[in-house]
Motif scaffolding. Structure first.
Motif, short mmCIF file in Angstrom:
data_model
loop_
_atom_site.label_atom_id
_atom_site.label_comp_id
_atom_site.label_asym_id
_atom_site.label_seq_id
_atom_site.Cartn_x
_atom_site.Cartn_y
_atom_site.Cartn_z
N GLY A 35 15.31 65.95 63.12
CA GLY A 35 15.28 64.49 63.11
C GLY A 35 16.41 63.81 62.38
O GLY A 35 16.39 62.59 62.23
N ALA A 36 17.43 64.55 61.93
CA ALA A 36 18.57 63.91 61.26
C ALA A 36 19.18 62.85 62.18
O ALA A 36 19.33 63.08 63.38
N GLU A 37 19.49 61.69 61.61
CA GLU A 37 19.99 60.57 62.41
C GLU A 37 21.46 60.70 62.78
O GLU A 37 21.83 60.52 63.92
N ASP A 38 22.29 60.94 61.81
CA ASP A 38 23.73 60.99 62.07
C ASP A 38 24.26 62.39 61.80
O ASP A 38 24.36 62.80 60.63
N ILE A 39 24.58 63.08 62.83
CA ILE A 39 25.12 64.44 62.71
C ILE A 39 26.58 64.36 63.09
O ILE A 39 26.93 63.86 64.15
N ASP A 40 27.43 64.84 62.20
CA ASP A 40 28.86 64.83 62.47
C ASP A 40 29.22 66.05 63.32
O ASP A 40 29.25 67.17 62.82
N LEU A 41 29.44 65.82 64.59
CA LEU A 41 29.81 66.89 65.49
C LEU A 41 31.30 66.86 65.80
O LEU A 41 31.76 67.55 66.71
N SER A 42 32.06 66.08 65.07
CA SER A 42 33.48 65.93 65.37
C SER A 42 34.27 67.20 65.14
O SER A 42 35.30 67.41 65.76
N SER A 43 33.82 68.07 64.25
CA SER A 43 34.57 69.28 63.95
C SER A 43 34.12 70.47 64.79
O SER A 43 34.67 71.55 64.67
#
Length: 158
Positions: free
Chosen positions: A149-157
């Motif tokens: 349920g994490a809202e903001d996941i940084d998938l940029s890397s």
């Protein structure tokens, strides 16, 4: 040019989250040389590139529909396949070394057509053949965070 080879969905109904993992093969046919007037047959070959798609999905609470928020792709391996059963081109080591393990042949063949190839596409292997790529492993950690349920996941890397 994509052929689906199987899909698995991890679902967390309590968080209205899911991740679809789809294996796919990209197939592209290439033709090198040949001269009909001279009676010279071209070399015709396919390149198959196995890849893995990850669809980060959520249920829209207003519409109750499932939607995709992120799509991540990992290239796993590729190979040359002779269309006539015997003839494939021979790419030089220096040509193949321009592209990462996972899409060396696809990159070399597409560059023959004049396509610009992104050499930073994600692969399952790092520069050391057979070593697990840290970014690829991080993606699976982020799959777990998304499903929790994490809202903001940084998938940029990744």
């Amino acid at each position: 040019m994509h052929r689906e080879c199987g899909t698995l969905v991890d679902l967390n109904p309590a968080a209205d989250r899911a991740v679809g993992k789809m294996k796919a093969t990209i197939t592209q046919r290439f033709r090198i040389g040949g001269d009909d007037a001279m009676g010279i047959d071209p070399i015709v070959f396919d390149v198959d590139c196995d890849s893995r798609f990850h669809f980060f999905c959520f249920r829209d609470l207003d519409t109750k529909a499932w939607k995709v928020k992120y799509v991540k792709l990992i290239y796993e391996k590729d190979k040359l396949i002779p269309v006539d059963g015997k003839t494939v081109p021979s790419f030089s080591k220096s040509t193949l070394d321009k592209y990462p393990e996972g899409y060396k042949y696809l990159g070399a063949a597409q560059s023959m057509l004049g396509h610009e190839i992104d050499i930073c596409l994600p692969t399952i292997q790092s520069a050391e053949c057979g070593a697990a790529n840290a970014l690829w492993l991080d993606l699976y950690k982020k799959v777990g965070e998304w499903l929790d349920g994490a809202e903001d996941i940084d998938l940029s890397s990744t």
